[in-house]
Design an enzyme around this catalytic site. Structure first.
Site, PDB file in Angstrom:
ATOM      1  N   SER A  89       0.811  -1.215   0.000  1.00 31.14           N
ATOM      2  CA  SER A  89       0.000   0.000   0.000  1.00 31.14           C
ATOM      3  C   SER A  89       0.848   1.271   0.000  1.00 31.14           C
ATOM      4  O   SER A  89       1.485   1.587  -0.991  1.00 31.14           O
ATOM      5  CB  SER A  89      -0.977  -0.042   1.178  1.00 31.14           C
ATOM      6  OG  SER A  89      -1.959   0.944   1.054  1.00 31.14           O
ATOM      7  N   ASP A 229      -1.390   1.123  -4.160  1.00 29.06           N
ATOM      8  CA  ASP A 229      -2.359   0.171  -4.709  1.00 29.06           C
ATOM      9  C   ASP A 229      -3.707   0.810  -4.994  1.00 29.06           C
ATOM     10  O   ASP A 229      -4.659   0.120  -5.354  1.00 29.06           O
ATOM     11  CB  ASP A 229      -2.533  -1.015  -3.767  1.00 29.06           C
ATOM     12  CG  ASP A 229      -3.097  -0.616  -2.410  1.00 29.06           C
ATOM     13  OD1 ASP A 229      -2.822   0.511  -1.962  1.00 29.06           O
ATOM     14  OD2 ASP A 229      -3.802  -1.431  -1.780  1.00 29.06           O
ATOM     15  N   ASP A 231      -6.075   1.982  -3.166  1.00 30.67           N
ATOM     16  CA  ASP A 231      -7.269   1.780  -2.331  1.00 30.67           C
ATOM     17  C   ASP A 231      -7.608   3.048  -1.553  1.00 30.67           C
ATOM     18  O   ASP A 231      -8.656   3.128  -0.913  1.00 30.67           O
ATOM     19  CB  ASP A 231      -7.108   0.582  -1.383  1.00 30.67           C
ATOM     20  CG  ASP A 231      -6.051   0.788  -0.307  1.00 30.67           C
ATOM     21  OD1 ASP A 231      -5.188   1.676  -0.463  1.00 30.67           O
ATOM     22  OD2 ASP A 231      -6.074   0.034   0.691  1.00 30.67           O
TER      23      ASP A 231
END
Length: 441
Positions: A89, A229, A231
């Protein structure tokens, strides 16, 4: 030893031996048909190969998506027993990690992660004979399916000018293109794949986004910035200012309540009181532990259509249940359509409160003792009953204090928000004193 932290497994120089065992453990627990994706990190192929080897050697089957954002993986998991995302992440390039998702796109919870740990540490991994080894398939349409799905669920009346910064991460393959699909004028920064994150580090904070903010300010555009990533999303207003995480979350909560007439909003225990004030009774604010899996599970339990963390990890449950920074960027534009107003003007109308964060060293074995002491003694100190959803939070008329153990480091974290600097400093002083007292007990 624990493998899992607050958001899956994340380690510096993650070992492929661990990845192999995770893959094998998944199949050993009955997840036999698995879809897998990775972000752009240089160790992605190594970790992917190791996980796949573990899955195959236990008799499972794998479908590879390749490089893709976490929301693409989560969305596509619905067709499989589980999804595996290889990502660290927002962590620096030397880190990598593994995060698993259920068929509904919700990340594995602590119970499911503990089952994987037990299988690995008890060496109860399943192995099959040569003629039962699983197969590997490639799926080249996963990103297109996700893009089509999002386009069917997002509607913009206007065309916006947008600067999108993908941090050389997996968002490069999706975010700029979806914005263009919705007739936005798009300027892309750091939108070529590079696992070294040569443009900027993947944490989308003010330090790493200085150059991006200058570009947004010079152009007067809206800025959207992702982590490795995608998100998460952080938003930069037309004046080149990083939108305050609490304010943009509160503003969006108000929008989604007005648009959908939902009566429940889910957020985390560390979220601002601005949310409660802007909603003003229009919807119940339900707070959970910090972490997207807790938000998603509470949304399912309460039937809420939206849940968000102040970090920029938002879940749009009326569309799908995986944290989705790409969708967040698009829905902020939807919100601007709805209000027909510049973002900076909307944000500037919200109150500004004083926030202070502090962390104190605390050994892992002392964390429970400290929190129990705060629960016992804090009510007398703060003259109010504690909330114990995650750590201890005391809500006062003009502010609040949260004292909670870090899920990844040997610290006790303190966050204070108040309507005056003096009140914030007073609350922090009391909190620090309580923690130090607890450590001496």
């Amino acid at each position: 030893m624990k493998l899992f932290g607050t958001s899956g497994i994340r380690m510096r120089n993650l070992s492929p031996k661990i990845a192999y065992k995770v893959g094998s453990a998944l199949v050993s627990l009955g997840y036999e048909d698995i879809v897998i994706a990775k972000d752009t990190r240089t160790t992605g192929k190594l970790i992917e190969s190791a996980i796949i080897a573990g899955i195959l050697n236990s008799g499972g089957e794998v479908t590879k998506i390749g490089i893709a954002p976490t929301p693409v993986l989560g969305f596509n998991s619905r067709e499989y027993d589980a999804g595996v995302m290889i990502t660290a992440s927002h962590n620096p390039p030397e880190y990598n990690g593994i995060k698993m998702f259920n068929k509904n796109g919700v990340a594995f919870n602590k119970y499911e992660e503990e089952k994987i740990e037990r299988v690995i540490f008890d060496n109860n991994l399943k192995y099959v004979n040569w003629n039962e080894v699983g197969e590997v398939f490639d799926d080249s349409k996963a990103i297109k399916r996700y893009r089509d799905f999002i386009l069917n669920n997002v509607d913009l009346e206007k065309s916006y000018n947008v600067v999108v910064d993908c941090a050389n991460g997996a968002g490069c393959l999706v975010s700029p293109y979806l914005l263009a699909d919705l007739n936005c004028k798009v300027i892309s920064l750091n939108s070529h794949i590079d696992g070294r994150f040569s443009g900027r580090l993947p944490e989308p904070d003010e330090k790493n986004l200085k150059e991006t903010m200058k570009v947004v300010e010079a152009l007067g555009y809206i800025g959207i910035a992702h982590d490795g990533d995608a998100d998460r999303a952080v938003i930069i207003d037309e004046k080149g200012r990083l939108a305050d995480f609490d304010k943009i979350l509160a503003l969006f909560c108000n929008y989604i309540v007005e648009k959908t007439k939902t009566k429940k909003i889910v957020t985390t225990i560390d979220a601002s009181m601005i949310i409660d004030e802007i909603l003003d009774g229009k919807a119940e604010v339900i707070r959970t532990k910090v972490g997207d899996v807790f938000v998603a599970e509470k949304m399912l339990e309460e039937g809420a259509v939206f849940g968000g963390e102040p970090s920029g990890t938002w879940i749009h449950g009326d569309i799908h249940l995986t944290p989705d920074g790409i969708l967040t960027g698009l829905r902020v534009l939807e919100m601007l359509d709805y209000y027909d107003e510049k973002l900076y003007k909307l944000l500037d109308r919200l109150p500004s409160y004083f926030n202070i964060r502090e962390k104190l060293p605390c050994k892992e074995e002392d964390k429970v003792k400290v929190i129990n002491y705060i629960i016992e003694k804090g009510e007398e100190v703060f003259k109010t009953k504690p909330e114990t959803v995650d750590g201890v939070r005391f809500n006062l008329e003009d502010g609040w204090i949260l004292i909670r153990p870090s899920g990844t480091e040997e610290f006790i974290r303190i966050r204070v928000e108040a309507k005056s600097r003096e009140k914030a400093e007073e609350l922090l002083d009391k909190g620090v004193k309580l923690v130090k007292e607890a450590l001496k007990v």
